[in-house]
Design a protein around this motif. Structure first.
Motif, PDB file in Angstrom:
ATOM      1  N   ALA A 186       0.817  -1.214   0.000  1.00 46.83           N
ATOM      2  CA  ALA A 186       0.000   0.000   0.000  1.00 46.83           C
ATOM      3  C   ALA A 186       0.849   1.262   0.000  1.00 46.83           C
ATOM      4  CB  ALA A 186      -0.922   0.001   1.217  1.00 46.83           C
ATOM      5  N   SER A 187       2.105   1.131   0.403  1.00 45.63           N
ATOM      6  CA  SER A 187       3.002   2.287   0.435  1.00 45.63           C
ATOM      7  C   SER A 187       4.343   1.889  -0.165  1.00 45.63           C
ATOM      8  CB  SER A 187       3.180   2.797   1.868  1.00 45.63           C
ATOM      9  OG  SER A 187       3.615   1.743   2.712  1.00 45.63           O
ATOM     10  N   VAL A 188       4.854   2.734  -1.043  1.00 44.19           N
ATOM     11  CA  VAL A 188       6.124   2.486  -1.719  1.00 44.19           C
ATOM     12  C   VAL A 188       6.982   3.731  -1.591  1.00 44.19           C
ATOM     13  CG1 VAL A 188       7.262   1.917  -3.920  1.00 44.19           C
ATOM     14  CG2 VAL A 188       5.032   0.921  -3.383  1.00 44.19           C
ATOM     15  N   LEU A 189       8.277   3.539  -1.407  1.00 49.79           N
ATOM     16  CA  LEU A 189       9.232   4.638  -1.398  1.00 49.79           C
ATOM     17  C   LEU A 189      10.335   4.287  -2.386  1.00 49.79           C
ATOM     18  CD1 LEU A 189      10.755   6.462   1.686  1.00 49.79           C
ATOM     19  CD2 LEU A 189      12.238   5.620  -0.144  1.00 49.79           C
ATOM     20  N   GLU A 190      10.673   5.239  -3.254  1.00 54.19           N
ATOM     21  CA  GLU A 190      11.762   4.998  -4.211  1.00 54.19           C
ATOM     22  C   GLU A 190      12.813   6.088  -4.097  1.00 54.19           C
ATOM     23  OE1 GLU A 190      12.640   4.122  -8.954  1.00 54.19           O
ATOM     24  OE2 GLU A 190      10.573   4.202  -8.224  1.00 54.19           O
ATOM     25  N   ILE A 191      14.051   5.660  -3.983  1.00 51.37           N
ATOM     26  CA  ILE A 191      15.190   6.567  -3.961  1.00 51.37           C
ATOM     27  C   ILE A 191      15.689   6.746  -5.385  1.00 51.37           C
ATOM     28  CG2 ILE A 191      17.546   6.924  -3.108  1.00 51.37           C
ATOM     29  CD1 ILE A 191      16.795   4.980  -0.799  1.00 51.37           C
ATOM     30  N   GLY A 192      15.834   7.989  -5.809  1.00 49.52           N
ATOM     31  CA  GLY A 192      16.394   8.272  -7.120  1.00 49.52           C
ATOM     32  C   GLY A 192      15.620   7.721  -8.290  1.00 49.52           C
ATOM     33  N   VAL A 230       6.653   1.964   5.522  1.00 42.87           N
ATOM     34  CA  VAL A 230       6.641   1.708   4.083  1.00 42.87           C
ATOM     35  C   VAL A 230       6.661   0.204   3.815  1.00 42.87           C
ATOM     36  CG1 VAL A 230       7.753   2.183   1.876  1.00 42.87           C
ATOM     37  CG2 VAL A 230       7.887   3.877   3.717  1.00 42.87           C
ATOM     38  N   ASP A 231       5.806  -0.249   2.903  1.00 42.83           N
ATOM     39  CA  ASP A 231       5.724  -1.673   2.568  1.00 42.83           C
ATOM     40  C   ASP A 231       6.821  -2.118   1.597  1.00 42.83           C
ATOM     41  OD1 ASP A 231       3.271  -2.249   4.003  1.00 42.83           O
ATOM     42  OD2 ASP A 231       2.267  -1.028   2.490  1.00 42.83           O
ATOM     43  N   LEU A 232       7.184  -1.246   0.658  1.00 39.47           N
ATOM     44  CA  LEU A 232       8.212  -1.576  -0.338  1.00 39.47           C
ATOM     45  C   LEU A 232       9.120  -0.375  -0.529  1.00 39.47           C
ATOM     46  CD1 LEU A 232       9.526  -3.234  -2.635  1.00 39.47           C
ATOM     47  CD2 LEU A 232       7.709  -2.379  -4.159  1.00 39.47           C
ATOM     48  N   VAL A 233      10.396  -0.550  -0.221  1.00 40.92           N
ATOM     49  CA  VAL A 233      11.406   0.488  -0.425  1.00 40.92           C
ATOM     50  C   VAL A 233      12.318   0.017  -1.542  1.00 40.92           C
ATOM     51  CG1 VAL A 233      13.271   1.806   0.618  1.00 40.92           C
ATOM     52  CG2 VAL A 233      11.300   1.147   2.010  1.00 40.92           C
ATOM     53  N   GLN A 234      12.523   0.856  -2.550  1.00 36.75           N
ATOM     54  CA  GLN A 234      13.338   0.406  -3.674  1.00 36.75           C
ATOM     55  C   GLN A 234      14.225   1.515  -4.225  1.00 36.75           C
ATOM     56  OE1 GLN A 234      10.865  -0.914  -6.935  1.00 36.75           O
ATOM     57  NE2 GLN A 234       9.753   1.014  -7.110  1.00 36.75           N
ATOM     58  N   ALA A 235      15.269   1.073  -4.920  1.00 40.00           N
ATOM     59  CA  ALA A 235      16.172   1.971  -5.645  1.00 40.00           C
ATOM     60  C   ALA A 235      16.740   1.180  -6.811  1.00 40.00           C
ATOM     61  CB  ALA A 235      17.289   2.468  -4.741  1.00 40.00           C
ATOM     62  N   HIS A 236      16.651   1.740  -8.008  1.00 40.87           N
ATOM     63  CA  HIS A 236      17.142   1.058  -9.202  1.00 40.87           C
ATOM     64  C   HIS A 236      18.170   1.929  -9.910  1.00 40.87           C
ATOM     65  CE1 HIS A 236      14.071  -2.097  -8.967  1.00 40.87           C
ATOM     66  NE2 HIS A 236      13.228  -1.141  -8.626  1.00 40.87           N
TER      67      HIS A 236
END
Length: 253
Positions: A86-92, A148-154
């Protein structure tokens, strides 16, 4: 058309102003992805190609059609989206090529971004309705603990220094809720066999700043273990002339 464009820019400026950003010309912004992926020329080129921004970057600029989608497909197969975060955080997030596809996979109620390139941040806020958080150093301070449910950085931690990446790792674990996942890619020793090193050295160009930056896989796994996060999976994804390794962690519930 010009009036509509001015309205979009004005709206984005107001939204980002609330988050501590100021939209400026690409040549004057604070750095980040806009240093090597300038906003206005990239948008013009994508429109001319008839592709989405993300597909244009994969196909024309990186020469790896479908690369972003292949990573999303792998994450789906691993069940990353199965819990419908339900909540996502993305770096960059940069151009938003992973952001756009993530939204299609799980339709979260809240999507936060930390992006240093103001023109790209404005575009993402206006186009996808995400929340732009003010950026400072390697911190996610505006995001509360365990929310946050999903934290990602690609394609981020291959471009920054070891210490900057490490500081982000602590922050990613802090903001992830129990049971949530952390996804990012790093150039581990798995990606750096002698042939790959030779290719980077002879065909990879001059790089820019710290790119491409290597990160020991064991250092990542051991650090996240101390933060209550277990490695669930890892797989290779294309990057530049070689590969990067995507790691998927789950925080203990």
């Amino acid at each position: 058309m010009q009036a509509a464009g001015r309205a979009v820019k004005s709206g984005a400026r107001r939204l980002l102003g609330r988050a501590g950003f100021d939209i400026v010309r690409s040549g004057d912004n604070r750095g980040g992805v806009d240093d090597f992926l300038p906003f206005e020329p990239t948008m013009r080129a994508a429109r001319a190609s008839g592709l989405s921004v993300g597909d244009h970057i994969d196909t024309v600029m990186n020469g790896t059609p479908g690369a972003t989608q292949s990573t999303i497909d792998e994450l789906r197969a691993l069940g990353v989206y199965a819990d419908r975060p339900a909540s996502v955080l993305e770096i960059g997030p940069g151009s938003g090529r992973y952001l756009e596809k993530t939204l299609k996979e799980c339709s979260p109620d809240r999507y936060e971004i930390y992006e240093t390139a103001a023109p790209w941040a404005g575009y993402l806020v206006e186009t996808f309705g995400v929340i732009a958080r003010p950026t400072a150093g390697c911190s996610l301070a505006p995001t509360p603990d365990a929310t946050v449910d999903l934290v990602q950085a690609h394609k981020v931690f291959n471009t920054v220094t070891f210490l900057c990446a490490s500081r982000y790792f602590f922050e990613m674990a802090r903001v992830t809720r129990p049971g949530g996942r952390i996804v990012f890619d790093v150039m581990t020793e798995t990606c750096l066999d002698p042939d790959a090193v030779r290719t980077w050295a002879t065909q990879g160009g001059e790089g820019h700043g710290s790119y491409p930056a290597a990160m020991p896989r064991r250092a990542c796994v051991d650090l996240f273990a101390t933060l209550g996060c277990t490695l669930e999976a890892g797989f290779l994804a294309p990057m530049g002339v070689a590969t990067t390794e995507v790691l998927v962690f789950r925080k203990a519930g």
